[in-house]
Design an enzyme around this catalytic site. Structure first.
Site, short mmCIF file in Angstrom:
data_model
loop_
_atom_site.label_atom_id
_atom_site.label_comp_id
_atom_site.label_asym_id
_atom_site.label_seq_id
_atom_site.Cartn_x
_atom_site.Cartn_y
_atom_site.Cartn_z
N HIS A 143 0.78 -1.24 -0.01
CA HIS A 143 0.10 -0.11 -0.14
C HIS A 143 0.89 1.34 -0.14
O HIS A 143 2.15 1.09 0.32
CB HIS A 143 -1.05 0.16 1.03
CG HIS A 143 -0.26 0.11 2.49
ND1 HIS A 143 0.54 -0.77 3.10
CD2 HIS A 143 -0.56 1.04 3.23
CE1 HIS A 143 0.65 -0.74 4.37
NE2 HIS A 143 0.41 0.47 4.41
N HIS B 14 1.37 4.02 2.03
CA HIS B 14 1.65 4.76 3.16
C HIS B 14 3.42 4.80 2.81
O HIS B 14 4.02 3.78 2.81
CB HIS B 14 1.51 3.76 4.49
CG HIS B 14 -0.06 4.17 4.84
ND1 HIS B 14 -0.57 3.35 5.73
CD2 HIS B 14 -0.92 5.11 4.38
CE1 HIS B 14 -1.94 3.75 5.79
NE2 HIS B 14 -2.16 4.87 5.02
N ASP C 194 5.78 4.55 5.12
CA ASP C 194 6.51 3.82 6.02
C ASP C 194 6.55 2.47 5.06
O ASP C 194 7.14 1.28 5.71
CB ASP C 194 6.11 3.64 7.40
CG ASP C 194 4.59 3.01 7.58
OD1 ASP C 194 3.71 3.43 6.93
OD2 ASP C 194 4.56 1.91 8.38
N HIS C 195 5.82 2.24 3.95
CA HIS C 195 5.98 1.03 3.15
C HIS C 195 6.64 1.36 1.77
O HIS C 195 7.07 0.35 1.03
CB HIS C 195 4.58 0.24 3.11
CG HIS C 195 3.92 -0.02 4.31
ND1 HIS C 195 3.85 -1.26 4.69
CD2 HIS C 195 3.47 0.87 5.31
CE1 HIS C 195 3.64 -1.18 6.00
NE2 HIS C 195 3.32 -0.03 6.34
N HIS D 109 -7.73 -0.92 5.54
CA HIS D 109 -6.39 0.08 6.03
C HIS D 109 -6.24 0.94 4.85
O HIS D 109 -6.27 2.30 5.40
CB HIS D 109 -5.23 -0.87 6.25
CG HIS D 109 -4.00 -0.01 6.70
ND1 HIS D 109 -3.88 0.45 7.97
CD2 HIS D 109 -2.83 0.21 6.24
CE1 HIS D 109 -2.79 1.28 8.37
NE2 HIS D 109 -2.38 0.90 7.06
N ASP E 201 -0.07 -3.89 6.13
CA ASP E 201 -0.81 -3.47 7.48
C ASP E 201 -2.13 -3.92 7.47
O ASP E 201 -3.16 -3.37 8.11
CB ASP E 201 -0.63 -2.05 7.53
CG ASP E 201 0.68 -1.31 7.65
OD1 ASP E 201 1.61 -2.27 8.05
OD2 ASP E 201 0.73 -0.19 7.71
N HIS F 92 4.80 -4.75 10.89
CA HIS F 92 5.09 -4.07 12.20
C HIS F 92 5.15 -4.99 13.23
O HIS F 92 4.44 -5.79 13.19
CB HIS F 92 4.09 -3.00 12.50
CG HIS F 92 3.87 -1.78 11.58
ND1 HIS F 92 4.70 -0.75 11.58
CD2 HIS F 92 3.15 -1.44 10.48
CE1 HIS F 92 4.48 0.30 10.76
NE2 HIS F 92 3.59 -0.15 9.76
#
Ligand code: ZN
Ligand code: FE
Length: 242
Positions: A56, A58, A60-61, A114, A133, A171
């Site tokens: 996805h 985001h 942090d990905h 998400h 996530d 995570h």
């Protein structure tokens, strides 16, 4: 199972995964939050990064996408529905599509909730699934761009994978998830037993993922929700849980 999977802990609680196929020499990075530690981890193992798979959009990905691509010339594959938010994307995929790593096949599964276009990648011959996530150890992703109904469907879909499937999530949220799971299902002895192991591992600074579909079926209050309404109730309770 022929691939090797390596865990790279980055930022405060992210895990970036490297999936290496020795037969073809291909290596995929799943959800690179950052570039440097990923490039270093691959170099350390003598692996050449040929692909990035994003679950996805985001940051942090995807934060390491551009730098890893510049350094390696790799191909970046991710959800078509989020292509405008992953500007480095080369290949857009959606549920039912197939991605290959050498001769190994990854099935794309749509798991929106998400984020609206979130995907998971299931490698049936390897008995592994990369879930980003969407599914966590004893938890599920927050509902930023979707509904509890969608997340309920996602939990059913992932829960229907073979029980031995190894689940790579993005995570280290297990201890916090487990504290809530104990409250959601106080009589579930499997959760209590798992939490004792999780607490011991975290005390030693050890990771608690990957997990398995079988373990999540037994201990994940979101996968175990009887319907979307109960999942919604549990998600809201977890959001407010301290
Ligand atoms: Zn996310
Ligand atoms: Fe994340």
């Amino acid at each position: 199972m022929t691939i090797d999977v390596a865990r790279i802990p980055v930022l405060s609680d992210n895990y970036v995964w490297l999936a290496h196929d020795a037969a073809s020499g291909e290596t995929a990075v799943i959800d690179p939050a950052v570039a440097e530690p990923v490039l270093a981890a691959a170099a350390e193992r003598g692996w050449t990064i040929t692909q990035i798979w994003n679950t996805h959009w985001h940051p942090d990905h995807t934060g390491g996408n551009a730098e890893i691509k510049a350094a390696t010339g790799c191909t970046i594959t991710g959800p078509a529905a989020e292509a405008e938010r992953i500007p480095t994307l080369d290949v857009q995929v959606t549920g039912g599509d197939v991605v290959t790593l050498g001769a190994i096949t990854a099935q794309v599964i749509d798991v929106p909730a998400h984020t609206a276009g979130h995907i998971a990648l299931h490698l049936p011959t390897e008995q592994v699934v990369f879930v980003g996530d969407t599914l966590f150890a004893m938890g599920c992703g927050r509902l930023f761009e979707g509904t509890a109904e969608q997340m309920f469907t996602n939990m059913q879909t992932l829960g229907a994978l073979p029980p031995e499937t190894v689940v790579y999530c993005a995570h280290e949220y297990t201890q916090s998830n487990g504290r809530y799971a104990l409250v959601a299902e106080p009589d579930n002895a499997d959760i209590a037993a798992r939490m004792a192991q999780v607490d011991a591992a975290r005390t030693k600074g050890e990771p608690t993922v990957p997990t398995t579909i079988a373990l999540e079926r037994a201990t994940n209050p979101f996968m175990r929700a009887r319907d979307a309404a109960q999942l919604a109730e549990r998600r809201a309770a977890k959001d407010a849980f301290r």
